[in-house]
Design an enzyme around this catalytic site. Structure first.
Site, short mmCIF file in Angstrom:
data_model
loop_
_atom_site.label_atom_id
_atom_site.label_comp_id
_atom_site.label_asym_id
_atom_site.label_seq_id
_atom_site.Cartn_x
_atom_site.Cartn_y
_atom_site.Cartn_z
N HIS A 17 59.71 -68.80 -33.32
CA HIS A 17 59.73 -67.68 -32.38
C HIS A 17 61.14 -67.48 -31.83
O HIS A 17 61.64 -66.36 -31.75
CB HIS A 17 58.81 -67.94 -31.18
CG HIS A 17 57.36 -68.05 -31.49
ND1 HIS A 17 56.60 -69.10 -31.02
CD2 HIS A 17 56.53 -67.25 -32.19
CE1 HIS A 17 55.35 -68.93 -31.42
NE2 HIS A 17 55.28 -67.82 -32.13
N LYS A 41 40.25 -66.78 -25.49
CA LYS A 41 41.00 -67.83 -26.16
C LYS A 41 41.25 -69.00 -25.21
O LYS A 41 41.52 -68.81 -24.04
CB LYS A 41 42.33 -67.25 -26.66
CG LYS A 41 43.02 -68.07 -27.70
CD LYS A 41 44.17 -67.29 -28.33
CE LYS A 41 44.91 -68.15 -29.32
NZ LYS A 41 46.04 -67.46 -29.90
N ARG A 90 56.52 -65.84 -41.91
CA ARG A 90 56.80 -67.18 -42.43
C ARG A 90 56.47 -67.30 -43.91
O ARG A 90 57.10 -68.07 -44.63
CB ARG A 90 56.00 -68.24 -41.67
CG ARG A 90 56.39 -68.40 -40.24
CD ARG A 90 55.45 -69.33 -39.54
NE ARG A 90 54.11 -68.71 -39.54
CZ ARG A 90 53.02 -69.26 -39.06
NH1 ARG A 90 53.06 -70.45 -38.55
NH2 ARG A 90 51.87 -68.61 -39.09
#
Length: 151
Positions: A17, A41, A90
């Site tokens: 990040h 979450k 990624r």
């Protein structure tokens, strides 16, 4: 002003990040790091801890702001006048997932997503891996900015 929103949960912020945000500063006048709030979450770190980690990591960078938001990312982009969404990639799985979201966001709002490839040295790092290392007592410090610390 060319403003980009970099959304995520950042639980915690990783070196991946960090790399995307630092590189994004060279592309945009301002990068808004936006921590999404999702009541469904379960997070390892509190919202306040995650904000503190990010603010401390970029304390010397005036072009980076850290905020929180709820709801659709594109709605928040409109609220703060962000013309772009910044995302890191990624691997191919990230691309497929992020591509679908980017198409949806553009269809809903016209807001473009800008993708940056993560550096080879950080492409294997994810917040879920960092959390697993932390849970199991491993040395997480090589995966996160110095601002991320456990007391």
């Amino acid at each position: 002003m060319r403003r980009a929103l970099f959304p995520g949960s950042f639980d915690p912020i990783t070196l991946g990040h960090y790399d995307i945000i630092k590189r994004g500063v060279h592309l945009f006048d301002e990068v808004v790091v936006a921590i999404g709030i999702n009541a469904e979450k379960k997070y390892m770190f509190t919202l306040e801890e995650r904000m503190a980690f990010i603010k401390k990591a970029f304390s010397n960078e005036p072009k980076i702001k850290v905020v929180t938001y709820q709801g659709l990312t594109v709605d928040f982009c409109k609220e703060i006048d962000a013309q772009f969404i910044l995302r890191g990639l990624r691997n191919p799985a990230d691309f497929e997932f992020e591509k679908a979201i980017a198409h949806t966001n553009r269809k809903l709002s016209g807001i473009e997503t800008v993708f940056l490839l993560t550096a080879a040295s950080t492409s294997y790092i994810s917040s879920s891996i960092v959390r697993d290392v932390i849970r199991n007592g491993g040395d997480y410090s090589v995966l996160v900015p110095n601002s991320v610390h456990l007391e």
